[in-house]
Design an enzyme around this catalytic site. Structure first.
Site, PDB file in Angstrom:
ATOM      1  N   GLY A 181       0.741  -1.265   0.000  1.00  0.00           N
ATOM      2  CA  GLY A 181       0.000   0.000   0.000  1.00  0.00           C
ATOM      3  C   GLY A 181       0.764   1.305   0.000  1.00  0.00           C
ATOM      4  N   GLY A 183       2.880   2.529  -2.225  1.00  0.00           N
ATOM      5  CA  GLY A 183       3.380   2.956  -3.538  1.00  0.00           C
ATOM      6  C   GLY A 183       2.758   4.257  -4.036  1.00  0.00           C
ATOM      7  CB  CYS A 186      -0.183   1.777  -4.396  1.00  0.00           C
ATOM      8  SG  CYS A 186      -1.036   0.662  -3.316  1.00  0.00           S
TER       9      CYS A 186
HETATM   10  P1  5GP Z   1       6.836   3.692  -5.470  1.00  0.00           P
HETATM   11  O1  5GP Z   1       8.320   3.596  -5.466  1.00  0.00           O
HETATM   12  O2  5GP Z   1       6.320   4.232  -6.766  1.00  0.00           O
HETATM   13  O3  5GP Z   1       6.284   4.411  -4.291  1.00  0.00           O
HETATM   14  O4  5GP Z   1       6.283   2.196  -5.328  1.00  0.00           O
HETATM   15  C1  5GP Z   1       6.566   1.197  -6.261  1.00  0.00           C
HETATM   16  C2  5GP Z   1       5.843  -0.060  -5.875  1.00  0.00           C
HETATM   17  O5  5GP Z   1       4.429   0.133  -5.862  1.00  0.00           O
HETATM   18  C3  5GP Z   1       6.012  -1.232  -6.823  1.00  0.00           C
HETATM   19  O6  5GP Z   1       7.258  -1.845  -6.734  1.00  0.00           O
HETATM   20  C4  5GP Z   1       4.855  -2.132  -6.413  1.00  0.00           C
HETATM   21  O7  5GP Z   1       5.160  -2.916  -5.277  1.00  0.00           O
HETATM   22  C5  5GP Z   1       3.790  -1.133  -6.016  1.00  0.00           C
HETATM   23  N1  5GP Z   1       2.763  -1.018  -7.071  1.00  0.00           N
HETATM   24  C6  5GP Z   1       2.963  -0.828  -8.395  1.00  0.00           C
HETATM   25  N2  5GP Z   1       1.789  -0.750  -9.035  1.00  0.00           N
HETATM   26  C7  5GP Z   1       0.827  -0.911  -8.119  1.00  0.00           C
HETATM   27  C8  5GP Z   1      -0.598  -0.959  -8.180  1.00  0.00           C
HETATM   28  O8  5GP Z   1      -1.233  -0.785  -9.223  1.00  0.00           O
HETATM   29  N3  5GP Z   1      -1.243  -1.189  -6.998  1.00  0.00           N
HETATM   30  C9  5GP Z   1      -0.573  -1.377  -5.840  1.00  0.00           C
HETATM   31  N4  5GP Z   1      -1.280  -1.647  -4.754  1.00  0.00           N
HETATM   32  N5  5GP Z   1       0.764  -1.304  -5.741  1.00  0.00           N
HETATM   33  C10 5GP Z   1       1.460  -1.091  -6.869  1.00  0.00           C
END
Ligand code: 5GP
Length: 345
Positions: A181, A183, A186
């Protein structure tokens, strides 16, 4: 129903307290780490920052650019065997050592993984990735990959609690990906109410993993180089980044004009955009759990990498850590109510 009342923290709830140091300059700080993986005994040396296995981020172009700086890329799972073949025709050992193949857990995914690893035996890392790593089926899948590919360094996730980290390590994973959660694209926490503050998840999961000789990857929630430093300070062995690597030349997708600005599309892997692209739409029984956003175009990724590594070196200097390995031992977090001065925002 039960309520846990002890406080769980995210990156925004803390800062790293400075400490007396004998370091003269941040140039003295080494960000390289060497790990030996618990199931294979294989070892790895590099800068333990990882590009996320998202369509737009975990690309072959990103892998080449990041490997040149010693960083790691988990490639997205949508490349075909033919595309892998073309990419690997001119890949050297250093590049091979800084990439992971990603897979889901359907029968088709399993077949494709087996074929890929058989055809390209130089590939050393496999990332088994599901949004919810708590299912028994997922654990069985990890066991099956471990049995079929005893020499692979296996990454499995995502989970956020120590007992599940232990279960996945015992099932055959060398590293467990932590984060539900946090991300940038996300929406799981909004759509489901499920999640765990990322800093506490790292602290608790690192403790569980290290007790068994395993490693964790903090996945998601870093918005600044300071957050990356906090993730390492909390005990993460690797830090995975999506949004911080978005908008660059090496990302998937075209540069488009959006509200008068050159931009790139960035989307979650459970967003409508991703599901339409890969599964022909959002299935009736589920909701999209990802956002689609326009990110301003930022040029090559290399200056962004330098900015992140510069921040991390500086964080190490503030606490007197000559090596990234020492950062968590030298970290004391202070709980805070504010992060930065917003006057010029
Ligand atoms: P960020 O670095 O952008 O904060 O987080 C990246 C991570 O977000 C990814 O490696 C993956 O675990 C998560 N993530 C990517 N796409 C999605 C999505 O559509 N839904 C959710 N719940 N998590 C995502």
């Amino acid at each position: 129903m039960r309520i846990e009342v002890d406080i769980k923290l995210g990156f925004k709830d803390v800062m790293i307290r400075p400490k007396r140091s004998t370091l003269k300059s941040r140039a003295q700080v080494s960000l390289e780490r060497t790990f030996t993986f618990m199931h294979t005994g294989r070892s790895w040396t590099g800068v333990p920052i990882m590009a996320a296995n998202m369509d737009t981020i975990g690309t072959f172009e990103m892998a080449r650019a990041l490997a040149a700086e010693g960083l790691f890329t988990a490639l997205n799972k949508h490349y075909t065997l033919k595309q892998w073949g073309e990419f690997l025709a001119n890949a050297d050992a250093a590049l091979l050592n800084h990439i992971a193949v990603s897979t889901g857990i359907t029968d088709n995914d399993a077949d494709k993984l087996d074929q890929t690893l058989t055809q390209y035996p130089g590939l050393a890392f496999t990332c088994i990735d599901v949004a919810n790593g708590y299912s028994e089926y997922f654990v069985e899948f990890v066991k099956r990959v471990r049995r079929a590919h005893p020499n692979q360094i296996i990454i499995a996730g995502n989970v956020v609690t120590g007992e599940m980290v232990e279960e996945l390590l015992l099932a055959g994973a060398d590293m467990v990906k932590v984060g539900i959660g946090p991300g940038s694209v996300c929406t799981t926490r909004v759509k489901t109410g499920v999640g765990y503050p990322q800093l506490s998840a790292i602290i608790e999961c690192a403790d569980a993993a290290h007790g068994l000789g395993g490693l964790i990857i903090s996945d998601g929630g870093c918005a600044t180089p300071g957050d990356v430093a906090k993730a390492f300070g909390a005990g993460a062995d690797f830090v995975m980044l999506g949004g911080m690597f978005a908008g660059h030349d090496e990302c998937g997708g075209d540069i488009i004009e959006h509200q008068g600005q050159r931009s790139l599309l960035f989307y979650g892997m459970s967003s409508d955009t991703a599901m339409e692209r890969h599964s022909g739409g959002v299935a009736e029984y589920r909701a999209s759990e990802g956002k689609t956003v326009y990110v301003p175009y930022r040029g090559a990724v290399e200056p962004t990498v330098r900015d992140i590594l510069g921040g991390l070196r500086s964080a190490c200097t503030y606490v007197g850590a000559g090596k990234l390995k020492e950062l968590s031992k030298r970290t004391t977090f202070v709980r805070v109510q504010e992060q930065h001065n917003p006057v010029f925002e």
